[in-house]
Design a protein around this motif. Structure first.
Motif, PDB file in Angstrom:
ATOM      1  N   MET A   1      35.321  41.700  22.094  1.00  0.00           N
ATOM      2  CA  MET A   1      34.137  42.542  21.924  1.00  0.00           C
ATOM      3  C   MET A   1      34.189  43.709  22.920  1.00  0.00           C
ATOM      4  O   MET A   1      34.600  43.544  24.062  1.00  0.00           O
ATOM      5  N   GLU A   2      33.775  44.870  22.456  1.00  0.00           N
ATOM      6  CA  GLU A   2      33.713  46.047  23.312  1.00  0.00           C
ATOM      7  C   GLU A   2      32.367  46.741  23.144  1.00  0.00           C
ATOM      8  O   GLU A   2      31.742  46.645  22.081  1.00  0.00           O
ATOM      9  N   ILE A   3      31.941  47.407  24.186  1.00  0.00           N
ATOM     10  CA  ILE A   3      30.749  48.256  24.128  1.00  0.00           C
ATOM     11  C   ILE A   3      31.188  49.656  24.502  1.00  0.00           C
ATOM     12  O   ILE A   3      31.742  49.871  25.595  1.00  0.00           O
ATOM     13  N   ASN A   4      30.994  50.608  23.592  1.00  0.00           N
ATOM     14  CA  ASN A   4      31.459  51.987  23.800  1.00  0.00           C
ATOM     15  C   ASN A   4      32.941  52.036  24.166  1.00  0.00           C
ATOM     16  O   ASN A   4      33.374  52.850  24.980  1.00  0.00           O
ATOM     17  N   GLY A   5      33.707  51.113  23.577  1.00  0.00           N
ATOM     18  CA  GLY A   5      35.148  51.080  23.819  1.00  0.00           C
ATOM     19  C   GLY A   5      35.545  50.400  25.124  1.00  0.00           C
ATOM     20  O   GLY A   5      36.713  50.427  25.512  1.00  0.00           O
ATOM     21  N   VAL A   6      34.587  49.758  25.796  1.00  0.00           N
ATOM     22  CA  VAL A   6      34.854  49.123  27.093  1.00  0.00           C
ATOM     23  C   VAL A   6      34.716  47.606  26.945  1.00  0.00           C
ATOM     24  O   VAL A   6      33.642  47.107  26.595  1.00  0.00           O
ATOM     25  N   SER A   7      35.809  46.882  27.219  1.00  0.00           N
ATOM     26  CA  SER A   7      35.752  45.425  27.180  1.00  0.00           C
ATOM     27  C   SER A   7      34.990  44.908  28.397  1.00  0.00           C
ATOM     28  O   SER A   7      34.772  45.637  29.377  1.00  0.00           O
ATOM     29  N   PHE A   8      34.603  43.635  28.341  1.00  0.00           N
ATOM     30  CA  PHE A   8      33.885  43.055  29.470  1.00  0.00           C
ATOM     31  C   PHE A   8      34.739  43.085  30.735  1.00  0.00           C
ATOM     32  O   PHE A   8      34.241  43.376  31.823  1.00  0.00           O
ATOM     33  N   ARG A   9      36.043  42.823  30.598  1.00  0.00           N
ATOM     34  CA  ARG A   9      36.905  42.799  31.786  1.00  0.00           C
ATOM     35  C   ARG A   9      37.082  44.197  32.372  1.00  0.00           C
ATOM     36  O   ARG A   9      37.139  44.351  33.592  1.00  0.00           O
ATOM     37  N   ASP A  10      37.153  45.205  31.492  1.00  0.00           N
ATOM     38  CA  ASP A  10      37.208  46.581  32.010  1.00  0.00           C
ATOM     39  C   ASP A  10      35.905  46.938  32.716  1.00  0.00           C
ATOM     40  O   ASP A  10      35.910  47.607  33.755  1.00  0.00           O
ATOM     41  N   TYR A  11      34.789  46.483  32.156  1.00  0.00           N
ATOM     42  CA  TYR A  11      33.487  46.708  32.789  1.00  0.00           C
ATOM     43  C   TYR A  11      33.436  46.037  34.158  1.00  0.00           C
ATOM     44  O   TYR A  11      32.968  46.626  35.143  1.00  0.00           O
ATOM     45  N   ALA A  12      33.941  44.797  34.237  1.00  0.00           N
ATOM     46  CA  ALA A  12      33.946  44.070  35.509  1.00  0.00           C
ATOM     47  C   ALA A  12      34.797  44.807  36.541  1.00  0.00           C
ATOM     48  O   ALA A  12      34.391  44.965  37.695  1.00  0.00           O
ATOM     49  N   CYS A  13      35.991  45.261  36.127  1.00  0.00           N
ATOM     50  CA  CYS A  13      36.872  46.002  37.046  1.00  0.00           C
ATOM     51  C   CYS A  13      36.220  47.300  37.492  1.00  0.00           C
ATOM     52  O   CYS A  13      36.311  47.695  38.661  1.00  0.00           O
ATOM     53  N   ALA A  14      35.565  47.978  36.566  1.00  0.00           N
ATOM     54  CA  ALA A  14      34.883  49.233  36.907  1.00  0.00           C
ATOM     55  C   ALA A  14      33.786  48.970  37.937  1.00  0.00           C
ATOM     56  O   ALA A  14      33.670  49.692  38.938  1.00  0.00           O
ATOM     57  N   SER A  15      32.991  47.930  37.711  1.00  0.00           N
ATOM     58  CA  SER A  15      31.911  47.587  38.648  1.00  0.00           C
ATOM     59  C   SER A  15      32.466  47.257  40.028  1.00  0.00           C
ATOM     60  O   SER A  15      31.929  47.693  41.054  1.00  0.00           O
ATOM     61  N   ALA A  16      33.557  46.502  40.051  1.00  0.00           N
ATOM     62  CA  ALA A  16      34.164  46.109  41.325  1.00  0.00           C
ATOM     63  C   ALA A  16      34.710  47.325  42.068  1.00  0.00           C
ATOM     64  O   ALA A  16      34.599  47.422  43.291  1.00  0.00           O
ATOM     65  N   ASN A  17      35.308  48.258  41.342  1.00  0.00           N
ATOM     66  CA  ASN A  17      35.832  49.464  41.992  1.00  0.00           C
ATOM     67  C   ASN A  17      34.719  50.362  42.502  1.00  0.00           C
ATOM     68  O   ASN A  17      34.864  50.998  43.549  1.00  0.00           O
ATOM     69  N   LEU A  18      33.596  50.402  41.789  1.00  0.00           N
ATOM     70  CA  LEU A  18      32.444  51.164  42.289  1.00  0.00           C
ATOM     71  C   LEU A  18      31.946  50.576  43.603  1.00  0.00           C
ATOM     72  O   LEU A  18      31.690  51.304  44.567  1.00  0.00           O
ATOM     73  N   VAL A  19      31.827  49.248  43.659  1.00  0.00           N
ATOM     74  CA  VAL A  19      31.385  48.576  44.889  1.00  0.00           C
ATOM     75  C   VAL A  19      32.370  48.838  46.018  1.00  0.00           C
ATOM     76  O   VAL A  19      31.978  48.983  47.177  1.00  0.00           O
ATOM     77  N   ALA A  20      33.661  48.942  45.666  1.00  0.00           N
ATOM     78  CA  ALA A  20      34.699  49.142  46.678  1.00  0.00           C
ATOM     79  C   ALA A  20      34.798  50.582  47.152  1.00  0.00           C
ATOM     80  O   ALA A  20      35.573  50.894  48.041  1.00  0.00           O
ATOM     81  N   GLY A  21      34.016  51.478  46.556  1.00  0.00           N
ATOM     82  CA  GLY A  21      33.982  52.849  47.056  1.00  0.00           C
ATOM     83  C   GLY A  21      34.553  53.910  46.141  1.00  0.00           C
ATOM     84  O   GLY A  21      34.562  55.097  46.490  1.00  0.00           O
TER      85      GLY A  21
END
Length: 199
Positions: free
Chosen positions: A1-21
């Protein structure tokens, strides 16, 4: 499943990278999204968290200790791999010191700025925590203890059991050392959270 072309794992990685700076603009560039589309994607994935599998939720929890995965594996910015912070703080005692610093300060209502105190981010601290919890699991938790019958019969401890005992003892000593150290530092710098509670 994707939302706007973003899988859950890509979303998780994106969130983690935002937290990391990593900047929001750079995260959106990696995902090929405009910022408003990212905001919509984030909100939709947040709303679906309760529906995710245990494997996905485990990945979500772990990715914050190593955000350089999937589409973000070779992207510059944000957190590096755990080997970078381990090169700065290679000793178990380093992590126990930080852990007790945060714990004792919290008792006195003080939030520690990890970057100011140790030159690391919360993500890097999480990487240390993950590394040393793995060490503890491997060398202490997963080591079979002697049965009561073996103890009665005077069976000698195995090398792994001796090492587990040594590590367990060292953990107690280091925890006590740093807890007492920081309690001495903070004893006059703030009120304990329970000081104003009558029992």
């Amino acid at each position: 499943m994707e939302i706007n072309g973003v899988s859950f794992r890509d979303y998780a990685c994106a969130s983690a990278n935002l937290v990391a700076g990593m900047s929001l603009e750079d995260v959106c560039k990696v995902l090929s999204l405009e910022v408003p589309v990212w905001e919509d994607t984030k909100n939709q994935w947040n709303g679906k968290m309760a529906e995710m599998s245990m494997d996905d939720m485990q990945f979500y929890g772990e990715v914050f200790t190593n955000p350089k995965q999937g589409k973000f594996a070779n992207v510059v910015g944000g957190a590096e791999g755990p080997e970078v912070v381990l090169a700065k703080f290679p000793e178990w005692s380093d992590y126990i010191k930080m852990e007790q610093h945060m714990s004792v300060a919290h008792e006195y209502g003080i939030d520690i700025d990890l970057d100011k105190e140790y030159g690391i981010s919360l993500t890097e601290y999480s990487q240390l925590a993950m590394h040393w919890s793995g060490y503890w699991k491997k060398y202490v938790i997963d080591v079979e203890t002697q049965t009561s019958q073996e103890m009665i019969n005077g069976v000698e401890f195995s090398e792994a059991q001796k090492e587990a005992s040594r590590i367990f003892k060292l953990n107690g000593e280091l925890t006590d050392k740093w807890e007492n150290h920081f309690k001495e530092i903070y004893k006059n710098k703030g009120a304990g959270l329970s000081d104003d509670i009558d029992f």
